[in-house]
Motif scaffolding. Structure first.
Motif, short mmCIF file in Angstrom:
data_model
loop_
_atom_site.label_atom_id
_atom_site.label_comp_id
_atom_site.label_asym_id
_atom_site.label_seq_id
_atom_site.Cartn_x
_atom_site.Cartn_y
_atom_site.Cartn_z
N SER A 1 -1.34 12.96 9.23
CA SER A 1 -2.73 12.95 8.74
C SER A 1 -3.41 11.61 8.98
O SER A 1 -4.62 11.54 9.22
N GLY A 2 -2.64 10.53 8.93
CA GLY A 2 -3.20 9.20 9.12
C GLY A 2 -3.10 8.37 7.85
O GLY A 2 -3.13 8.90 6.73
N ILE A 3 -2.99 7.06 8.02
CA ILE A 3 -2.82 6.13 6.91
C ILE A 3 -3.88 5.03 6.99
O ILE A 3 -4.19 4.54 8.10
N VAL A 4 -4.40 4.64 5.85
CA VAL A 4 -5.35 3.54 5.76
C VAL A 4 -4.84 2.54 4.73
O VAL A 4 -4.45 2.93 3.62
N VAL A 5 -4.83 1.25 5.10
CA VAL A 5 -4.47 0.17 4.17
C VAL A 5 -5.64 -0.81 4.14
O VAL A 5 -6.06 -1.33 5.19
N ARG A 6 -6.18 -1.02 2.95
CA ARG A 6 -7.34 -1.91 2.80
C ARG A 6 -7.09 -2.95 1.72
O ARG A 6 -6.40 -2.69 0.73
N VAL A 7 -7.68 -4.13 1.92
CA VAL A 7 -7.62 -5.20 0.94
C VAL A 7 -9.03 -5.69 0.68
O VAL A 7 -9.81 -5.90 1.63
N THR A 8 -9.38 -5.86 -0.58
CA THR A 8 -10.71 -6.39 -0.96
C THR A 8 -10.52 -7.53 -1.94
O THR A 8 -9.48 -7.63 -2.63
#
Length: 424
Positions: A170-177
Motif C-alpha cells: 500500500s505504501g508507507i509515509v514517515v513524517r517529522v514536524t
C-alpha cells in the motif's frame, strides 16, 4: 577530459583528481554505490579520527569535494560531459559539518542562516560511525503511531518501523514536524552486510506554515523533494531569472518503495546551538488513498510547470535579446548628430527624414505643365515663370488680323527723322 588541475575556492582541495578515482567507483556507479563509498571514506579520513595525521584533513576535503559533484545529478552530468571546466562557473557549494566548525564559525554560520543564506550541513561522522557499527539504540515506532522527543544538536534518535507485506504494497509515509520550528534532518538507513546501518536518504527540514517539517514517501511512484538551497543559489546567480528558477530545486527521491520488514529512520538535530524538538509519525498509505492520488496529481502538475517554465525562459531570453538589439539601434540612431552650415546641431535621423520628405515634395512639383527657370545665384527671386503662349512669337497663323507684312508700317521713332529730311 581534464582530470587534474589547480583549484579555486577555500572549500576545495589544492589539486583536483577525477572524482570517480577519489571515491574508487566506476563511472556507471549508481547513486547508492557512490553514497556508500563516500560514507566509508569520510569516516576513514575524518579529522576527528586522525588528529595526528595532517594529510587526513586534505584527503577528507578531497572526498567531500568529489562527492559534492557525483551526488548532484546535474553536476555529475556536466563533469561527465566536459570535466572540471564545466563546473568552474557554477560556484561549487560544499556541505559543512557543524560538529567540526568550532564556536566562532558556528556563530557565523548561524547568523548567515538567520539572514536567509542557504547553509548546507552534513551529518556528524560520529553518528554515521555509530550507525555503521550497529551500536545505536533503536526505538520501535509502530505504523499508525507517533513519538515525540528532543534531540541534542549533531546527535540522532533512531526508530525502527516494521511493516507487513500488505503495508509495503500500500505504501508507507514517515513524517517529522517541529512546532518549535527546530532545524533537523530525517534520515533513512539501510542494513549493511556487517549488521550495521548505512545512510541511504536524508531530508532537511523546511519551514511550512508555522512549523518545520520533513517527510519520506514510499508510495510506488516517483516522489520529488524540494532542495531550497538549489533554488537560492540559482536565484543568487541570476536574480532576473528568479521567477524561472523556483522549481529548479525539485529533485527525485532515490527510493520509492520499501520491502516488508524493519526499516531504520532517525531524527538528527541540526540546530546550531540548542536541541531540536520533534514529532515523528509512521503511516500506511492505505488509509490515505485520496491524499495519495492528490499527491500524485500535483507532482505531475509541478513537473509539467517546471518544464513549461524552462521553455518559457528560453523564449523570454530570445525575446529579451531581440528587444535589447532594437533598443541599442534606437540609441545609436538618436546619438548620431549632424552639424549644419550655421553650426546648428540636428539629429542625423531627423535630418535624413526631412531630406527625403523634401525630395518627395520636389518630385511632386515636377508633375506640371509649366516650365520653371531658376535664376542664377544672387538674383533677387529664386525663379520666374512664363506661359508657353508667351514664349511663342506671333505669326499670321497665330493671331494676325490680315496677312500683310507689318514691317512696312512706320514706326513712331522714325517720324521725326522723316520730317526733317523733307524740310531739308
Amino acid at each position: 577530459m581534464s582530470s587534474s588541475g589547480k583549484m579555486e575556492g577555500p572549500s576545495a582541495p589544492a589539486v583536483r583528481r577525477d572524482p570517480y578515482e577519489v571515491l574508487s567507483v566506476p563511472r556507471d556507479s549508481s547513486d547508492q554505490e557512490i553514497k556508500s563509498a563516500y560514507r566509508k571514506l569520510a569516516l576513514k579520513y575524518h579529522p576527528d579520527k586522525n588528529a595526528s595525521n595532517p594529510e587526513a584533513s586534505e584527503l577528507f576535503k578531497e572526498v567531500a569535494y568529489s562527492y559534492s559533484i557525483l551526488s548532484d545529478p546535474e553536476k555529475r552530468r556536466q563533469y561527465d560531459t566536459a570535466g572540471f571546466e564545466a563546473l568552474e562557473n557554477e560556484g561549487m557549494d560544499m556541505e559543512i559539518d557543524l560538529s567540526n566548525l568550532g564556536t566562532v564559525n558556528t556563530m557565523f554560520a548561524a547568523l548567515f542562516s538567520k539572514l536567509g543564506v542557504p547553509i548546507k550541513t552534513t551529518v556528524s561522522p560520529t553518528v554515521l560511525e555509530e550507525a555503521m557499527n550497529g551500536t545505536v539504540t533503536v526505538r520501535p515506532l509502530p505504523v499508525g503511531t507517533s513519538a515525540t522527543g528532543k534531540v541534542d544538536k549533531q546527535c540522532a534518535h533512531f526508530f525502527g518501523v516494521t511493516i507487513s507485506e500488505e503495508q509495503a504494497h500500500s505504501g508507507i509515509v514517515v513524517r517529522v514536524t517541529s512546532p518549535a520550528q527546530s532545524k533537523f534532518k530525517l534520515l533513512y538507513f539501510e542494513q549493511e552486510v556487517n549488521g550495521g546501518y548505512g545512510l541511504a536518504l536524508q531530508e532537511d527540514s523546511q519551514k511550512t506554515g508555522k512549523v518545520t517539517s520533513a517527510g519520506m514517501y514510499f508510495l510506488h511512484f516517483q516522489v520529488y523533494r524540494m532542495d531550497s538551497t538549489v533554488n537560492a543559489l540559482a536565484m543568487a546567480k541570476d536574480p532576473e531569472a528568479a521567477f524561472f528558477k523556483r522549481l529548479e530545486g525539485l529533485q527525485p527521491c532515490e527510493v520509492s518503495a520499501l520491502k516488508p520488514g524493519t526499516h531504520i529512520f532517525a531524527v538528527y538535530g541540526d540546530n546550531f546551538f540548542k536541541p531540536a524538538s520533534y514529532i515523528i509519525e509512521a503511516m500506511c498509505a492505505k488509509s490515505y488513498e485520496d491524499t495519495t492520488e492528490r499527491l500524485k496529481e500535483i507532482e505531475s502538475k509541478i513537473l509539467a510547470k517546471r518544464n513549461d517554465l524552462r521553455q518559457f525562459e528560453t523564449e523570454y531570453r530570445k525575446a529579451l535579446a531581440r528587444f535589447q538589439e532594437v533598443t541599442n539601434r534606437y540609441t545609436q540612431e538618436r546619438e548620431a548628430w549632424f552639424v549644419g552650415p550655421n553650426n546648428k546641431t540636428r539629429e542625423l535621423q531627423y535630418l535624413q527624414v526631412d531630406d527625403m520628405l523634401r525630395e518627395r515634395d520636389n518630385i511632386h512639383c515636377s508633375f506640371t505643365t509649366e516650365r520653371t527657370l531658376v535664376n542664377p545665384v544672387g538674383a533677387g527671386s529664386s525663379s520666374s515663370r512664363y506661359t508657353v503662349e508667351q514664349s511663342i512669337p506671333e505669326s499670321p497663323e497665330n493671331g494676325s488680323v490680315d496677312g500683310r507684312d507689318k514691317s512696312g508700317k512706320k514706326k513712331w521713332f522714325n517720324l521725326n527723322l522723316n520730317r526733317s529730311d523733307k524740310k531739308a
